[in-house]
Design a protein around this motif. Sequence first.
Motif, PDB file in Angstrom:
ATOM      1  N   PHE A  71     -15.575  47.864 -52.098  1.00  0.00           N
ATOM      2  CA  PHE A  71     -16.280  47.231 -53.216  1.00  0.00           C
ATOM      3  C   PHE A  71     -17.723  47.717 -53.254  1.00  0.00           C
ATOM      4  O   PHE A  71     -18.338  47.917 -52.208  1.00  0.00           O
ATOM      5  CB  PHE A  71     -16.308  45.711 -53.051  1.00  0.00           C
ATOM      6  CG  PHE A  71     -14.984  45.140 -52.647  1.00  0.00           C
ATOM      7  CD1 PHE A  71     -13.997  44.888 -53.596  1.00  0.00           C
ATOM      8  CD2 PHE A  71     -14.701  44.886 -51.311  1.00  0.00           C
ATOM      9  CE1 PHE A  71     -12.766  44.392 -53.221  1.00  0.00           C
ATOM     10  CE2 PHE A  71     -13.477  44.383 -50.929  1.00  0.00           C
ATOM     11  CZ  PHE A  71     -12.502  44.134 -51.880  1.00  0.00           C
ATOM     12  N   ASN A  72     -18.241  47.846 -54.431  1.00  0.00           N
ATOM     13  CA  ASN A  72     -19.665  48.143 -54.544  1.00  0.00           C
ATOM     14  C   ASN A  72     -20.192  47.567 -55.850  1.00  0.00           C
ATOM     15  O   ASN A  72     -19.541  47.649 -56.881  1.00  0.00           O
ATOM     16  CB  ASN A  72     -19.906  49.654 -54.501  1.00  0.00           C
ATOM     17  CG  ASN A  72     -21.345  49.975 -54.134  1.00  0.00           C
ATOM     18  OD1 ASN A  72     -22.087  49.104 -53.669  1.00  0.00           O
ATOM     19  ND2 ASN A  72     -21.740  51.210 -54.356  1.00  0.00           N
TER      20      ASN A  72
ATOM     21  N   GLN B 100     -12.583  41.273 -45.425  1.00  0.00           N
ATOM     22  CA  GLN B 100     -12.980  41.464 -44.029  1.00  0.00           C
ATOM     23  C   GLN B 100     -12.331  40.476 -43.079  1.00  0.00           C
ATOM     24  O   GLN B 100     -12.108  40.785 -41.914  1.00  0.00           O
ATOM     25  CB  GLN B 100     -14.501  41.365 -43.890  1.00  0.00           C
ATOM     26  CG  GLN B 100     -15.257  42.519 -44.523  1.00  0.00           C
ATOM     27  CD  GLN B 100     -16.758  42.354 -44.359  1.00  0.00           C
ATOM     28  OE1 GLN B 100     -17.241  41.815 -43.371  1.00  0.00           O
ATOM     29  NE2 GLN B 100     -17.506  42.816 -45.347  1.00  0.00           N
ATOM     30  N   THR B 101     -12.063  39.256 -43.563  1.00  0.00           N
ATOM     31  CA  THR B 101     -11.600  38.232 -42.619  1.00  0.00           C
ATOM     32  C   THR B 101     -10.110  37.959 -42.699  1.00  0.00           C
ATOM     33  O   THR B 101      -9.510  37.573 -41.711  1.00  0.00           O
ATOM     34  CB  THR B 101     -12.348  36.905 -42.835  1.00  0.00           C
ATOM     35  OG1 THR B 101     -11.985  36.379 -44.121  1.00  0.00           O
ATOM     36  CG2 THR B 101     -13.851  37.104 -42.770  1.00  0.00           C
ATOM     37  N   GLU B 102      -9.489  38.127 -43.869  1.00  0.00           N
ATOM     38  CA  GLU B 102      -8.073  37.771 -43.979  1.00  0.00           C
ATOM     39  C   GLU B 102      -7.161  38.995 -44.118  1.00  0.00           C
ATOM     40  O   GLU B 102      -6.076  39.028 -43.565  1.00  0.00           O
ATOM     41  CB  GLU B 102      -7.851  36.845 -45.186  1.00  0.00           C
ATOM     42  CG  GLU B 102      -8.357  35.431 -44.980  1.00  0.00           C
ATOM     43  CD  GLU B 102      -7.597  34.657 -43.899  1.00  0.00           C
ATOM     44  OE1 GLU B 102      -6.424  34.998 -43.591  1.00  0.00           O
ATOM     45  OE2 GLU B 102      -8.191  33.710 -43.344  1.00  0.00           O
TER      46      GLU B 102
ATOM     47  N   LEU C 245     -19.032  39.236 -55.312  1.00  0.00           N
ATOM     48  CA  LEU C 245     -18.946  40.392 -54.405  1.00  0.00           C
ATOM     49  C   LEU C 245     -18.773  39.910 -52.959  1.00  0.00           C
ATOM     50  O   LEU C 245     -17.924  40.417 -52.217  1.00  0.00           O
ATOM     51  CB  LEU C 245     -20.199  41.263 -54.530  1.00  0.00           C
ATOM     52  CG  LEU C 245     -20.236  42.474 -53.588  1.00  0.00           C
ATOM     53  CD1 LEU C 245     -19.080  43.426 -53.879  1.00  0.00           C
ATOM     54  CD2 LEU C 245     -21.564  43.217 -53.705  1.00  0.00           C
ATOM     55  N   GLU C 246     -19.558  38.889 -52.581  1.00  0.00           N
ATOM     56  CA  GLU C 246     -19.447  38.380 -51.207  1.00  0.00           C
ATOM     57  C   GLU C 246     -18.073  37.746 -50.979  1.00  0.00           C
ATOM     58  O   GLU C 246     -17.490  37.857 -49.895  1.00  0.00           O
ATOM     59  CB  GLU C 246     -20.556  37.368 -50.929  1.00  0.00           C
ATOM     60  CG  GLU C 246     -20.647  36.996 -49.464  1.00  0.00           C
ATOM     61  CD  GLU C 246     -21.840  36.122 -49.152  1.00  0.00           C
ATOM     62  OE1 GLU C 246     -22.955  36.457 -49.591  1.00  0.00           O
ATOM     63  OE2 GLU C 246     -21.659  35.103 -48.468  1.00  0.00           O
TER      64      GLU C 246
ATOM     65  N   GLU D 255     -15.610  40.498 -50.364  1.00  0.00           N
ATOM     66  CA  GLU D 255     -15.821  41.018 -49.010  1.00  0.00           C
ATOM     67  C   GLU D 255     -15.274  40.047 -47.966  1.00  0.00           C
ATOM     68  O   GLU D 255     -14.664  40.455 -46.975  1.00  0.00           O
ATOM     69  CB  GLU D 255     -17.316  41.262 -48.753  1.00  0.00           C
ATOM     70  CG  GLU D 255     -17.921  42.399 -49.551  1.00  0.00           C
ATOM     71  CD  GLU D 255     -17.566  43.785 -49.000  1.00  0.00           C
ATOM     72  OE1 GLU D 255     -16.704  43.878 -48.098  1.00  0.00           O
ATOM     73  OE2 GLU D 255     -18.148  44.773 -49.492  1.00  0.00           O
ATOM     74  N   LEU D 256     -15.526  38.767 -48.199  1.00  0.00           N
ATOM     75  CA  LEU D 256     -15.056  37.750 -47.246  1.00  0.00           C
ATOM     76  C   LEU D 256     -13.551  37.850 -47.034  1.00  0.00           C
ATOM     77  O   LEU D 256     -13.068  37.918 -45.908  1.00  0.00           O
ATOM     78  CB  LEU D 256     -15.434  36.355 -47.753  1.00  0.00           C
ATOM     79  CG  LEU D 256     -14.828  35.181 -46.985  1.00  0.00           C
ATOM     80  CD1 LEU D 256     -15.450  35.066 -45.607  1.00  0.00           C
ATOM     81  CD2 LEU D 256     -15.018  33.867 -47.745  1.00  0.00           C
ATOM     82  N   TRP D 257     -12.808  37.869 -48.145  1.00  0.00           N
ATOM     83  CA  TRP D 257     -11.342  37.882 -48.023  1.00  0.00           C
ATOM     84  C   TRP D 257     -10.848  39.190 -47.446  1.00  0.00           C
ATOM     85  O   TRP D 257      -9.921  39.211 -46.646  1.00  0.00           O
ATOM     86  CB  TRP D 257     -10.698  37.581 -49.380  1.00  0.00           C
ATOM     87  CG  TRP D 257     -10.819  36.122 -49.671  1.00  0.00           C
ATOM     88  CD1 TRP D 257     -11.842  35.505 -50.312  1.00  0.00           C
ATOM     89  CD2 TRP D 257      -9.920  35.099 -49.244  1.00  0.00           C
ATOM     90  NE1 TRP D 257     -11.637  34.144 -50.333  1.00  0.00           N
ATOM     91  CE2 TRP D 257     -10.466  33.868 -49.689  1.00  0.00           C
ATOM     92  CE3 TRP D 257      -8.723  35.082 -48.541  1.00  0.00           C
ATOM     93  CZ2 TRP D 257      -9.832  32.643 -49.441  1.00  0.00           C
ATOM     94  CZ3 TRP D 257      -8.092  33.862 -48.302  1.00  0.00           C
ATOM     95  CH2 TRP D 257      -8.652  32.665 -48.749  1.00  0.00           C
TER      96      TRP D 257
ATOM     97  N   ASP E 261      -9.470  28.593 -52.920  1.00  0.00           N
ATOM     98  CA  ASP E 261      -8.151  28.248 -52.398  1.00  0.00           C
ATOM     99  C   ASP E 261      -7.793  26.783 -52.645  1.00  0.00           C
ATOM    100  O   ASP E 261      -6.681  26.347 -52.367  1.00  0.00           O
ATOM    101  CB  ASP E 261      -8.051  28.591 -50.905  1.00  0.00           C
ATOM    102  CG  ASP E 261      -6.786  29.404 -50.611  1.00  0.00           C
ATOM    103  OD1 ASP E 261      -5.894  29.431 -51.477  1.00  0.00           O
ATOM    104  OD2 ASP E 261      -6.701  29.993 -49.525  1.00  0.00           O
TER     105      ASP E 261
ATOM    106  N   ILE F  37      -4.934  33.466 -54.002  1.00  0.00           N
ATOM    107  CA  ILE F  37      -5.907  32.414 -53.696  1.00  0.00           C
ATOM    108  C   ILE F  37      -5.834  31.325 -54.769  1.00  0.00           C
ATOM    109  O   ILE F  37      -6.076  31.593 -55.940  1.00  0.00           O
ATOM    110  CB  ILE F  37      -7.334  32.986 -53.612  1.00  0.00           C
ATOM    111  CG1 ILE F  37      -7.399  34.066 -52.545  1.00  0.00           C
ATOM    112  CG2 ILE F  37      -8.343  31.884 -53.302  1.00  0.00           C
ATOM    113  CD1 ILE F  37      -8.716  34.845 -52.533  1.00  0.00           C
TER     114      ILE F  37
ATOM    115  N   ALA G 248     -23.397  38.202 -57.422  1.00  0.00           N
ATOM    116  CA  ALA G 248     -23.576  38.373 -55.977  1.00  0.00           C
ATOM    117  C   ALA G 248     -22.535  37.566 -55.210  1.00  0.00           C
ATOM    118  O   ALA G 248     -21.964  38.039 -54.222  1.00  0.00           O
ATOM    119  CB  ALA G 248     -24.981  37.950 -55.569  1.00  0.00           C
ATOM    120  N   GLY G 249     -22.284  36.354 -55.696  1.00  0.00           N
ATOM    121  CA  GLY G 249     -21.331  35.484 -55.013  1.00  0.00           C
ATOM    122  C   GLY G 249     -19.919  36.041 -55.046  1.00  0.00           C
ATOM    123  O   GLY G 249     -19.179  35.943 -54.065  1.00  0.00           O
TER     124      GLY G 249
END
Lengths: 1013, 129
Positions: A768-769, A758-760, A750-751, A754-756, A719, A903, A747-748
């Motif tokens: 996602f998988n 789950q949280t935003e 994917l996380e 997930e972060l965006w 961002d 973003i 890995a980063g």
Amino acid sequence: MTQSNRLNQGGRIDRSRRLSFTFNGQQYTGFAGDTLASALLANGVDIVNRSFKYSRPRGITAAGPEEPNAIVQLGATEAAQVPNVRATQQALYDGLVARGTNGWPNVQRDVMSWVGKLGGSFMPPGFYYKTFMAPASMWMTYEKFIRKGAGLGRAPTEADPDIYDHFNQHCDVLVIGAGPAGLAAALSAARAGARVILCDEQEEMGGSLLDSRESIDGEPASAWAEQAVAELGGLANVTLLPRTTANGYHDHNFVTLHERRTEHLADTAAGAGREGEVRARLHRVRAGRVVLASGSHERPLVYANNDVPGNLVAGAVSVYIRRYGVVPGQRLVLSTNNDHAYRAALDWQEAGREVVAVVDSRAKPDGDLVKQARDAGIRVITGSAVMEATGSQRVSGAKVVAIDTERFVVTGKVETLECDTIASSGGYSPVVHLASHTGKRPQWRDDLLGFVPGEVKGMHFAGGVHGVYALGETLTDGADVGAEAARAAGFEEAAAIAVPEVAVRQESPTSALYQIPHEKPPLRAPKQFVDLQNDVTAAAVELATREGFESIEHVKRYTALGFGTDQGKLGNINGMAIAARCLNRSIPEVGTTVFRPNYTPVSFGAIVGRHCRDLFDPERYTALHQWHVENGAEFEDVGQWKRPWYFPRRVNGKLETMHEAVARECLAVRRGVGILDASTLGKIDIQGPDAREFLGRVYTNKWAKLAPGRVRYGLMCKDDGMLMDDGTTSCLAENHFLMTTTTGGAAGVLEWLELWHQTEWPELQVYFNSVTDHWATMTVTGPDARKLMSEVTDIDLDREQFKFMDWKEGKVAGVPARVFRISFTGELAFEINVQANYAMHVWKALFAHGEKYDLTPYGTETMHVLRAEKGLIIAGQDTDGSVTPEDLGMHWAVGYDKPFSWIGQRALTRPDTAREDRKQLVGLKPKDPKVVLEEGAQIVLDPEQKIPMTMMGHVTSSYYSPVLESGFALAVLKGGRNRMGETVYLPMSDGSVHQAEVVSTVFIDPKGERQNV
Amino acid sequence: MFHIFCPYCQEYREEEEFHPSGQAHLVRPADPASVSDEEWGDYLFFRDNPRGIHHEMWVHRLGCRKFFNITRDTATYEILETYRMGEQPSITAANAEVRREQGVQTADGGWQTVGAQPENSRLNEETPS
């Protein structure tokens, strides 16, 4: 030498098993059940070491982990060397080889001792700081000399032949220490059904019960210990860990236990006849509750020359006599401030040796043990203390004098008693170390004259560690606390075991006494040692307070009190008491330092466990790894992946160099066809009705109109507007996408997604998988790629039907496959994805058909050259977290007019990201084509400018191009896009300066026609 | 080495499975275009650094892959509660003392409460405003 100090009977040793060992080059014998220390004392060895700073001769002082002097280097062979072993903790085995850690050429005649002789006036505290600090540049030289002189232990220079491991364990109650309190606690908890781990650092469980004069239920105390250990050993819910030290207490009741499994048998596991077994193990225990039953350490008194061999802690005398059948001398003087220490005199006399006197600082001691000593005819001198030991290599006498502890002066005439051993006792210090490892400060208790642990969540204290000393009370306390811990761990029915009968002993109170006053003023008296391991004297502590070091933490650091492997076990309280006296404060006002892990040294082997050599870090292999190995690939580590770096061939009997192999591989791709194992690229399967919307928010470019069957390259920013990762994403179906990421970023990313989500934006329906390992990826690329592909696939490869940035499903070599027309080389390319377990079949089929096209496998190095020739970036190599898409010249991949504020968009509208003089990606062509610029080389405009030069940017990627027959590079350069054609300079560390021309980032095929043939 | 109760898995797991992800309860401005550069900078870079109660976001990276929140005492390393994304903490710097008196911690003999779970809703009602 004979075992002159060994008694004919008694002790817990096996006289039928004679063991021979070598110490400082001399042969000795001992018995099974001895420690190295007890065996040395049995043989009358007085000097075991030289002291750290003053090089004074030192002997064995204690019998446990608190031993400050008898620190040895262990090991018969180079590979088996272990430094900093305490002789008091090392079980004797046949063939043991050890030597004192300090002293050269040997501890008897030490060339360093002149330093010690002059030391009184030459080496005050802070000596090293004061003397060697200037000039600073010389410190390295001084340090080398000082370290050699100090003679700290040394690491082995050969590989350790043994293996080590870690256990992750859980238990309801972990009991630390198997003395009376610990055994009673373990019994209470175990009988309630709790899973119990009981650990103890000694060879034998039982603690003080093993050398006690007292009886339990009319039997020797050691018999009760044996019964308790036997019962616990028979319970399925109990794990007994002898020879296991609880070394560190960490947050949330996580405790590390260091178990030595073969070190009591030989110096390697193989030597012990246990080839292949684990030598030492680190237990990582998550305990529901911890019962700390670590007991106490006896404090020695601080008097002049208290370091001369023959000065021991009183309790150690009893331990050596009662556990090992060793009397460490002929004539004993005991100096004490408490009743309990009298047992040393009684044990000594019963062993048939002479007790010259007991010197008691108290005016009218009259406890049961005192009476017993008087009844036995022992002379008791009251109101007095040993002021000074005489002798240099061994104690020859004790100067005794009446003292006034209030005014800290001697009050009478000095009497010299002839003796060879002085035992002293200044009271007991609870072993609070583990309770303070998480930062909780111990609390002073005036009634105990010692620190007890502060409150620690999840930890219970039993016995001596919180000042419960009398044997009967200790057993009761242990039983109660064990039950309490079990209840807290959920065993609500837990009850204290019935405690056996122990006769109550009357004791007269202990007096507060730490340092003995001397007839000379403190700074003139012979050395009175506080911390024997670090050679810290009472005068040094006093001097530190005079120089303004008032905080105990500062005194510690200035004098080295309680440093290193010792961690203040014997000396800390005495040091604080002396500081308190000098500062005219109370001990609690001065406070205490906190202790850190580890309680005693842990070998690196145990810390490392199996995490070494091949298992140091997990290695990831692609499905084609075996083929690469068989075909001679050199490998490169990319994250945890092993990727083929290049495939050197044997040409005229000689193996190609990397340069030759890469040149050949590059030309094969540009002129024929090559193949790359690209399986390591991150692959994320994205599904859901809002998948498309989500992509539009996390990528900088547009995704609304990407049709099924199409592929798009995307940039991902944080961002703050800076590039984070890039890759292609393919539309598999309306609500189904396949995203690729860089190998290292998988890995980063994917996380990040997930972060965006789950949280935003939890309202978006998207999932996602990671499918990185599920699909193998093979890139077939080069002008002949279509010809080769047409032989193995049913997919229509016509250039109008299967366009650049299309993907199609079909069969390759008879296997279901997805084929993508994307290119990271600038050539015609097909990326084949197949299920990973079919990959080898497909790969081999491609080679079977590819032989006529000279299908050439290439590795990461060639991949880098090919992509750089096309100006294609690698995120993380050409970018560094301060580079925007605009800086990369990728305006075309930024959708400023997208409806949602994706973003990075907000940050890219700041004036700073629009500056024209930002570092921008450019190409560099060295003026000398033979030059390959160094990656990271700094760019300047004026090579004549005085240092510091104005740095304009740096090289990010640089290679030799066999097509261009020249070196070439990508670089970031301030205002670079307006500097096309300019000459820039790259000064090198050897003083030479390279010249390069600023050019476009695309070195080959600027119109991009080759990927569309 | 923390022992962390994952509010999604409903189990205590070792710290090695988790990964801290910064301050919790940060809100991205709904309309980034309407905030000043300074406000945007504050959102991006400025974080609390309290000594004491702190709310942090963690991710159960090697487990369920869910992000969740932890209320933690940065001085004692005590974890007071863990709670799901979207939920509010029941223990804050403002009410921590009251909470301690109520005995919210170690409800199960462990190191932390489960946080804003249904069984704790009564505690939430008692939170002083």
